[in-house]
Design a protein around this motif. Structure first.
Motif, short mmCIF file in Angstrom:
data_model
loop_
_atom_site.label_atom_id
_atom_site.label_comp_id
_atom_site.label_asym_id
_atom_site.label_seq_id
_atom_site.Cartn_x
_atom_site.Cartn_y
_atom_site.Cartn_z
N VAL A 76 0.84 -1.21 0.00
CA VAL A 76 0.00 0.00 0.00
C VAL A 76 0.87 1.26 0.00
CG1 VAL A 76 -1.72 1.33 1.30
CG2 VAL A 76 -1.96 -1.16 1.08
N CYS A 77 1.89 1.28 0.85
CA CYS A 77 2.77 2.46 0.90
C CYS A 77 3.52 2.64 -0.41
CB CYS A 77 3.73 2.34 2.07
SG CYS A 77 2.95 2.60 3.67
N GLY A 78 4.00 1.55 -0.97
CA GLY A 78 4.75 1.63 -2.22
C GLY A 78 3.91 2.08 -3.41
N MET A 79 2.62 1.83 -3.36
CA MET A 79 1.72 2.21 -4.46
C MET A 79 1.09 3.58 -4.25
SD MET A 79 1.97 -0.20 -6.64
CE MET A 79 0.63 0.09 -7.75
N SER A 80 1.37 4.21 -3.13
CA SER A 80 0.70 5.47 -2.78
C SER A 80 1.63 6.68 -2.90
CB SER A 80 0.22 5.42 -1.32
OG SER A 80 -0.63 4.34 -1.11
N VAL A 81 1.03 7.81 -3.15
CA VAL A 81 1.74 9.07 -3.03
C VAL A 81 1.72 9.41 -1.53
CG1 VAL A 81 1.69 11.54 -3.59
CG2 VAL A 81 1.04 9.85 -5.31
N PRO A 82 2.85 9.79 -0.95
CA PRO A 82 2.86 10.12 0.47
C PRO A 82 1.83 11.21 0.80
CG PRO A 82 5.10 9.98 -0.36
CD PRO A 82 4.19 9.93 -1.55
#
Length: 171
Positions: A153-159
């Motif tokens: 999820v973190c890797g696929m998301s914009v911070p």
């Protein structure tokens, strides 16, 4: 993409932005398409971000559980030969393990990706924990990932902090 936006009556600007200049503790470059209706007559946007970047050691100092699962025994020997900030392929005789990178304590963490097991601690033979990945991505620690992999999820998301900074300048 640009042609379709223009056909729909939008003017588009492209920006290559680095989250490390927005207070996000990782060097994550992303391209943003920002479109606005031509009929509004708004001027071109000028986005500029100059926040001080945050080295990994500062993030690490704020997190209780930095170390995740231990690295596999077959790559331990490469881990100990690899300098901080380099991929394990740096010392592997055939260049294998290019996706396993030791973070550097004095530098901004590289991009968090959706791939499991690519960011390694600089000193201990462990992957980074979910807790620090969440922090590097600027999600709240109590965020509900609904059973999905935190890393994915973190890797696929914009911070979230990156989006906040961009939205603030657009407004």
């Amino acid at each position: 993409i640009l042609k379709r936006f223009e056909e729909a009556g939008y003017k588009v600007q492209l920006f290559l932005l680095n989250s490390a200049l927005m207070g996000v503790p990782q060097a994550r470059e992303r391209v943003f398409f920002i479109a606005r209706r031509e009929d509004l007559g708004w001027p071109d946007l000028r986005l500029s971000f100059y926040k001080k970047s945050m080295p990994f050691k500062e993030v690490e100092a704020e997190v209780e559980n930095v170390l995740g699962k231990p690295i596999a025994p077959n790559i331990r020997k490469y881990f100990f030969k690899t300098p901080a900030g380099k991929n394990l392929s740096y010392v592997h005789p055939r260049g294998s393990y290019f996706n396993c990178k030791k973070v550097h304590p004095e530098k901004v963490c590289p991009t968090v990706t959706a791939t499991e097991g690519d960011l390694l601690h600089y000193k201990e033979p462990y992957y980074l924990s979910d807790e620090i990945i969440i922090c590097l991505q600027t999600f709240p620690q109590d965020y509900d990932f609904k059973g999905r992999s935190v890393k994915y999820v973190c890797g696929m998301s914009v911070p979230p902090l990156m989006m906040k900074e961009i939205a603030g300048q657009i407004v």
